[in-house]
Design a protein around this motif. Sequence first.
Motif, mmCIF file in Angstrom:
data_model
loop_
_atom_site.group_PDB
_atom_site.id
_atom_site.type_symbol
_atom_site.label_atom_id
_atom_site.label_comp_id
_atom_site.label_asym_id
_atom_site.label_seq_id
_atom_site.Cartn_x
_atom_site.Cartn_y
_atom_site.Cartn_z
ATOM 1 N N ALA A 150 -17.072 47.600 26.251
ATOM 2 C CA ALA A 150 -16.857 46.950 27.544
ATOM 3 C C ALA A 150 -18.155 46.361 28.097
ATOM 4 C CB ALA A 150 -16.278 47.958 28.537
ATOM 5 N N ARG A 151 -19.279 47.033 27.860
ATOM 6 C CA ARG A 151 -20.569 46.562 28.398
ATOM 7 C C ARG A 151 -21.246 45.549 27.487
ATOM 8 N NH1 ARG A 151 -18.169 49.442 31.320
ATOM 9 N NH2 ARG A 151 -18.921 50.901 32.845
ATOM 10 N N ASP A 152 -20.840 45.517 26.237
ATOM 11 C CA ASP A 152 -21.455 44.628 25.244
ATOM 12 C C ASP A 152 -20.785 43.253 25.312
ATOM 13 O OD1 ASP A 152 -22.784 43.577 22.997
ATOM 14 O OD2 ASP A 152 -21.330 44.480 21.625
ATOM 15 N N THR A 153 -21.053 42.532 26.381
ATOM 16 C CA THR A 153 -20.386 41.243 26.593
ATOM 17 C C THR A 153 -20.806 40.187 25.567
ATOM 18 O OG1 THR A 153 -22.083 40.644 28.215
ATOM 19 C CG2 THR A 153 -20.044 41.658 29.062
ATOM 20 N N ALA A 154 -21.963 40.379 24.936
ATOM 21 C CA ALA A 154 -22.422 39.427 23.928
ATOM 22 C C ALA A 154 -21.785 39.690 22.561
ATOM 23 C CB ALA A 154 -23.942 39.490 23.806
ATOM 24 N N GLY A 155 -21.058 40.788 22.417
ATOM 25 C CA GLY A 155 -20.420 41.106 21.136
ATOM 26 C C GLY A 155 -21.409 41.477 20.052
ATOM 27 N N ILE A 195 -25.725 50.952 12.098
ATOM 28 C CA ILE A 195 -26.302 50.119 11.044
ATOM 29 C C ILE A 195 -26.685 48.803 11.723
ATOM 30 C CG2 ILE A 195 -25.974 49.018 8.794
ATOM 31 C CD1 ILE A 195 -25.577 52.039 8.669
ATOM 32 N N GLU A 196 -27.983 48.537 11.766
ATOM 33 C CA GLU A 196 -28.472 47.334 12.450
ATOM 34 C C GLU A 196 -29.572 46.702 11.615
ATOM 35 O OE1 GLU A 196 -29.256 46.204 17.025
ATOM 36 O OE2 GLU A 196 -30.296 47.997 16.336
ATOM 37 N N HIS A 197 -29.421 45.419 11.321
ATOM 38 C CA HIS A 197 -30.363 44.696 10.467
ATOM 39 C C HIS A 197 -30.548 45.426 9.140
ATOM 40 C CE1 HIS A 197 -31.094 42.182 13.910
ATOM 41 N NE2 HIS A 197 -31.506 43.223 14.609
ATOM 42 N N GLY A 198 -29.460 46.023 8.634
ATOM 43 C CA GLY A 198 -29.477 46.689 7.347
ATOM 44 C C GLY A 198 -30.060 48.087 7.352
ATOM 45 N N LEU A 199 -30.518 48.575 8.489
ATOM 46 C CA LEU A 199 -31.114 49.902 8.579
ATOM 47 C C LEU A 199 -30.178 50.854 9.315
ATOM 48 C CD1 LEU A 199 -34.755 48.863 9.529
ATOM 49 C CD2 LEU A 199 -33.943 49.658 7.292
ATOM 50 N N ALA A 200 -30.261 52.137 8.982
ATOM 51 C CA ALA A 200 -29.404 53.152 9.593
ATOM 52 C C ALA A 200 -30.182 53.959 10.618
ATOM 53 C CB ALA A 200 -28.852 54.080 8.515
ATOM 54 N N SER A 233 -8.937 43.910 23.971
ATOM 55 C CA SER A 233 -10.036 42.987 24.259
ATOM 56 C C SER A 233 -11.177 43.088 23.243
ATOM 57 C CB SER A 233 -10.573 43.215 25.673
ATOM 58 O OG SER A 233 -11.185 44.487 25.775
ATOM 59 N N TRP A 234 -11.270 44.188 22.523
ATOM 60 C CA TRP A 234 -12.312 44.295 21.504
ATOM 61 C C TRP A 234 -11.769 44.738 20.152
ATOM 62 C CZ3 TRP A 234 -13.751 49.352 19.865
ATOM 63 C CH2 TRP A 234 -13.324 50.402 20.669
ATOM 64 N N ARG A 235 -10.483 44.652 19.974
ATOM 65 C CA ARG A 235 -9.827 45.023 18.718
ATOM 66 C C ARG A 235 -10.388 44.241 17.526
ATOM 67 N NH1 ARG A 235 -8.637 47.094 14.814
ATOM 68 N NH2 ARG A 235 -6.632 47.350 13.861
ATOM 69 N N ASN A 236 -10.737 42.976 17.761
ATOM 70 C CA ASN A 236 -11.251 42.139 16.677
ATOM 71 C C ASN A 236 -12.658 42.560 16.213
ATOM 72 O OD1 ASN A 236 -12.469 41.298 19.086
ATOM 73 N ND2 ASN A 236 -12.717 39.211 18.338
ATOM 74 N N ARG A 237 -13.277 43.493 16.912
ATOM 75 C CA ARG A 237 -14.605 43.981 16.533
ATOM 76 C C ARG A 237 -14.544 45.289 15.768
ATOM 77 N NH1 ARG A 237 -17.271 43.603 22.277
ATOM 78 N NH2 ARG A 237 -18.877 44.848 21.279
ATOM 79 N N LYS A 282 -23.777 41.503 12.402
ATOM 80 C CA LYS A 282 -23.901 42.177 13.691
ATOM 81 C C LYS A 282 -24.044 43.667 13.424
ATOM 82 C CE LYS A 282 -21.157 38.809 16.161
ATOM 83 N NZ LYS A 282 -20.148 38.607 17.175
ATOM 84 N N ALA A 283 -24.511 44.385 14.419
ATOM 85 C CA ALA A 283 -24.679 45.832 14.274
ATOM 86 C C ALA A 283 -23.311 46.508 14.168
ATOM 87 C CB ALA A 283 -25.447 46.385 15.465
ATOM 88 N N LEU A 284 -23.263 47.590 13.416
ATOM 89 C CA LEU A 284 -22.042 48.366 13.222
ATOM 90 C C LEU A 284 -22.288 49.796 13.684
ATOM 91 C CD1 LEU A 284 -19.161 48.704 11.967
ATOM 92 C CD2 LEU A 284 -20.346 49.391 9.858
#
Length: 156
Positions: A48-53, A85-90, A149-153, A27-29
């Motif tokens: 909060a808006r990223d409901t898909a995680g 960092i998304e799909h390995g790109l910065a 609610s998003w600590r695990n991310r 996933k994106a970081l």
Amino acid sequence: MWRDGLIQAPPYSYRNDPAVPPFPDDKALIVYDGVCVLCSTTMRTIAARDTAGHYRFASGQSALGQALFRHYRLDPESFETVLLIEHGLAYGKLDMVRRVAGQLGGAYRALQVFAILPSAVQDWCYDRIAKNRYRLFGRTDVCMLPDPSWRNRVIE
């Protein structure tokens, strides 16, 4: 090749950098300044808006954040950009903002209008806010704790 002050490395180049601790990159970081009130508030809004995680988060002050900033030849002390960092790109600066805004959809897509500006103007606008963020929005002595609610991310 440089854009937004960071080096454009090949996809997933951080995997071959022994200084970068392994992390899940399916996933994106987003790496952000954890003591900046503007940055932390923005990350809370994204989470909060990223409901898909779609996004994970790491503070720039963490071992991973520091290593990624160094890998992409960014200053690990000044945090002149939020790093995506998304799909390995910065991606940094307004490139990062536009990508996240597009993913979140809705009214956030309006931020993509910055794409019509020349890169130099985009960077200048972003840099003005980044350099004055503590004065304008404040800072904390320690990184803010994420909402449960998003600590695990959050990657520390």
